[in-house]
Design a protein around this motif. Structure first.
Motif, PDB file in Angstrom:
ATOM      1  N   CYS A   4      45.133  45.683  32.572  1.00 29.90           N
ATOM      2  CA  CYS A   4      44.286  44.526  32.307  1.00 29.90           C
ATOM      3  C   CYS A   4      42.916  44.744  32.944  1.00 29.90           C
ATOM      4  N   VAL A   6      40.755  42.559  33.691  1.00 32.09           N
ATOM      5  CA  VAL A   6      40.348  41.473  34.583  1.00 32.09           C
ATOM      6  C   VAL A   6      41.038  41.596  35.938  1.00 32.09           C
ATOM      7  N   CYS A   7      42.374  41.682  35.933  1.00 30.82           N
ATOM      8  CA  CYS A   7      43.087  41.667  37.209  1.00 30.82           C
ATOM      9  C   CYS A   7      43.682  43.027  37.580  1.00 30.82           C
ATOM     10  N   ASP A  27      46.403  41.542  30.108  1.00 30.64           N
ATOM     11  CA  ASP A  27      47.844  41.377  30.281  1.00 30.64           C
ATOM     12  C   ASP A  27      48.266  39.950  29.968  1.00 30.64           C
ATOM     13  N   SER A  28      47.305  39.023  29.861  1.00 29.63           N
ATOM     14  CA  SER A  28      47.646  37.628  29.619  1.00 29.63           C
ATOM     15  C   SER A  28      46.475  36.925  28.953  1.00 29.63           C
ATOM     16  N   CYS A  31      43.769  35.872  31.454  1.00 33.21           N
ATOM     17  CA  CYS A  31      42.750  36.878  31.763  1.00 33.21           C
ATOM     18  C   CYS A  31      41.774  37.038  30.597  1.00 33.21           C
TER      19      CYS A  31
HETATM   20 ZN   LIG Z   1      45.078  40.264  33.893  1.00 36.24          ZN
END
Ligand SMILES: [Zn+2]
Ligand SMILES: [Zn+2]
Length: 77
Positions: A4, A6-7, A27-28, A31
């Motif tokens: 991901c 973002v995270c 991943d989500s 995000c």
């Molecule tokens: Zn993420």
């Protein structure tokens, strides 16, 4: 398996979102929204739905567009 952007989570159910020809991996949805959703010009919240576009600015709802429009009219006067 992708990471991901973002995270940094390594997740086997990650997904790609293509915007303006650029691929972003998340991943989500949380995000994805964090990275891609526009911010309302009036209240600053993330515009996750369709939103309202006025004068090139994006608002989360018609009410915010109205408030901001009124403010601009006052600024100009
Ligand atoms: Zn993420
Ligand atoms: Zn708003």
């Amino acid at each position: 398996m992708a990471t991901c952007e973002v995270c940094g989570n390594d997740y086997d159910k990650s997904f790609d979102v293509v915007r303006a020809g650029e691929t972003h991996t998340f991943d989500s949805f949380e995000c994805a929204i964090h990275a891609l959703a526009p911010v309302c010009e009036h209240c600053g919240c993330r515009v996750v739905g369709h939103g309202v576009e006025a004068d090139g600015a994006i608002y989360c709802c018609a009410n915010c567009a109205k408030h901001e429009g009124e403010k601009r009219l006052r600024d100009r006067a």
